[in-house]
Design an enzyme around this catalytic site. Structure first.
Site, PDB file in Angstrom:
ATOM      1  N   HIS A 167      29.359 -36.794 -16.586  1.00  0.00           N
ATOM      2  CA  HIS A 167      29.534 -36.103 -17.859  1.00  0.00           C
ATOM      3  C   HIS A 167      28.318 -36.346 -18.745  1.00  0.00           C
ATOM      4  CE1 HIS A 167      34.131 -36.072 -17.219  1.00  0.00           C
ATOM      5  NE2 HIS A 167      33.591 -34.942 -16.841  1.00  0.00           N
TER       6      HIS A 167
ATOM      7  N   HIS B   6      36.722 -28.897 -19.604  1.00  0.00           N
ATOM      8  CA  HIS B   6      37.079 -28.494 -18.240  1.00  0.00           C
ATOM      9  C   HIS B   6      37.886 -29.601 -17.549  1.00  0.00           C
ATOM     10  CE1 HIS B   6      33.374 -30.750 -17.968  1.00  0.00           C
ATOM     11  NE2 HIS B   6      33.469 -30.829 -16.662  1.00  0.00           N
TER      12      HIS B   6
ATOM     13  N   GLY C  96      25.022 -29.157 -11.608  1.00  0.00           N
ATOM     14  CA  GLY C  96      23.711 -28.625 -11.964  1.00  0.00           C
ATOM     15  C   GLY C  96      22.820 -29.489 -12.813  1.00  0.00           C
ATOM     16  N   THR C  97      23.268 -29.849 -13.990  1.00  0.00           N
ATOM     17  CA  THR C  97      22.420 -30.618 -14.896  1.00  0.00           C
ATOM     18  C   THR C  97      22.153 -32.010 -14.360  1.00  0.00           C
ATOM     19  OG1 THR C  97      23.426 -29.375 -16.716  1.00  0.00           O
ATOM     20  CG2 THR C  97      22.140 -31.314 -17.312  1.00  0.00           C
ATOM     21  N   THR C  98      23.186 -32.649 -13.842  1.00  0.00           N
ATOM     22  CA  THR C  98      23.021 -33.985 -13.277  1.00  0.00           C
ATOM     23  C   THR C  98      21.993 -33.954 -12.146  1.00  0.00           C
ATOM     24  OG1 THR C  98      25.278 -34.594 -13.880  1.00  0.00           O
ATOM     25  CG2 THR C  98      24.226 -35.907 -12.157  1.00  0.00           C
TER      26      THR C  98
ATOM     27  N   SER D  54      26.796 -26.170 -13.239  1.00  0.00           N
ATOM     28  CA  SER D  54      27.170 -27.276 -14.115  1.00  0.00           C
ATOM     29  C   SER D  54      28.691 -27.437 -14.037  1.00  0.00           C
ATOM     30  CB  SER D  54      26.721 -27.017 -15.554  1.00  0.00           C
ATOM     31  OG  SER D  54      27.509 -26.000 -16.140  1.00  0.00           O
ATOM     32  N   GLY D  55      29.175 -28.619 -14.384  1.00  0.00           N
ATOM     33  CA  GLY D  55      30.613 -28.893 -14.293  1.00  0.00           C
ATOM     34  C   GLY D  55      31.475 -27.864 -15.010  1.00  0.00           C
TER      35      GLY D  55
ATOM     36  N   ASP E 130      39.417 -29.021 -14.066  1.00  0.00           N
ATOM     37  CA  ASP E 130      38.494 -29.098 -12.926  1.00  0.00           C
ATOM     38  C   ASP E 130      38.202 -30.547 -12.555  1.00  0.00           C
ATOM     39  OD1 ASP E 130      38.349 -26.357 -12.918  1.00  0.00           O
ATOM     40  OD2 ASP E 130      36.416 -26.256 -13.947  1.00  0.00           O
TER      41      ASP E 130
ATOM     42  N   ASP F 222      33.162 -39.560 -18.658  1.00  0.00           N
ATOM     43  CA  ASP F 222      33.201 -39.954 -20.061  1.00  0.00           C
ATOM     44  C   ASP F 222      34.665 -40.031 -20.472  1.00  0.00           C
ATOM     45  OD1 ASP F 222      33.115 -40.277 -22.791  1.00  0.00           O
ATOM     46  OD2 ASP F 222      31.905 -38.494 -23.186  1.00  0.00           O
TER      47      ASP F 222
ATOM     48  N   ASP G 111      32.241 -28.715 -10.680  1.00  0.00           N
ATOM     49  CA  ASP G 111      33.265 -29.655 -10.212  1.00  0.00           C
ATOM     50  C   ASP G 111      34.138 -28.994  -9.152  1.00  0.00           C
ATOM     51  OD1 ASP G 111      32.367 -31.533 -12.088  1.00  0.00           O
ATOM     52  OD2 ASP G 111      33.821 -30.896 -13.590  1.00  0.00           O
TER      53      ASP G 111
ATOM     54  N   ARG H 147      41.669 -35.411  -7.690  1.00  0.00           N
ATOM     55  CA  ARG H 147      42.855 -35.272  -6.829  1.00  0.00           C
ATOM     56  C   ARG H 147      42.459 -34.931  -5.402  1.00  0.00           C
ATOM     57  NH1 ARG H 147      46.189 -31.304  -4.887  1.00  0.00           N
ATOM     58  NH2 ARG H 147      48.368 -31.908  -4.641  1.00  0.00           N
TER      59      ARG H 147
END
Length: 147
Positions: free
Chosen positions: A12, A96, A39-41, A63-64, A99, A89, A69, A105
């Site tokens: 996050h 989201h 994406g960003t990570t 991106s998440g 997601d 976080d 995700d 899960r």
């Protein structure tokens, strides 16, 4: 390590600096494996690796919040991920959340190890079980326990 793993890396916004620091700290290990990131990570890790002259195979998903995700969760279902590191976080709401919970899960349901903090991530990376050909993870059983 003898096996080449596919490792999912997700963080996050408020945990991205921690993820990049962790990834650089473990770069020698991670560079030997296929990294799949939101994406960003993924972009931040690729940039940090490039600055340090580290070559790694990094696949960036969306991106998440835009479905990254969910894309990684689908890979988990298809058994295309060996290990997931998800620095969450827990102090701020996420738009989201559904997601996020789906990815967590699916890792649990499909028996994919998932670390949600640096300490558990380090323990999972250094496990001798990755190279133990005699070790086969027990599949989860969803049955009612009777005495």
């Amino acid at each position: 390590m003898n096996k080449r793993l596919t490792i999912a890396l997700v963080a996050h916004d408020n945990r991205k600096a921690d993820m990049v620091d962790w990834a650089v700290h473990n770069a020698n290990f991670l560079a030997e494996h296929h990294l799949v990131c939101t994406g960003t990570t993924g972009g931040l890790i690729a940039e940090a690796f490039s600055e340090k002259g580290i070559t790694a195979e990094i696949t960036r998903m969306h991106s998440g919040p835009m479905g990254g995700d969910a894309e990684i969760a689908a890979m988990v279902v298809r058994k295309e991920v060996d290990l997931a590191i998800f620095l969450i976080d827990d102090l701020n709401p996420q738009p989201h959340e559904a997601d996020i919970q789906m990815l967590l899960r699916q890792c649990r349901v499909h028996n994919i190890p998932i670390a949600c903090n640096r300490y558990s991530a380090d323990l999972m990376l250094t496990s001798s079980l990755w190279d133990d050909d005699n070790y086969v993870p027990t599949e989860p059983r969803y049955i009612f326990f009777k005495r």
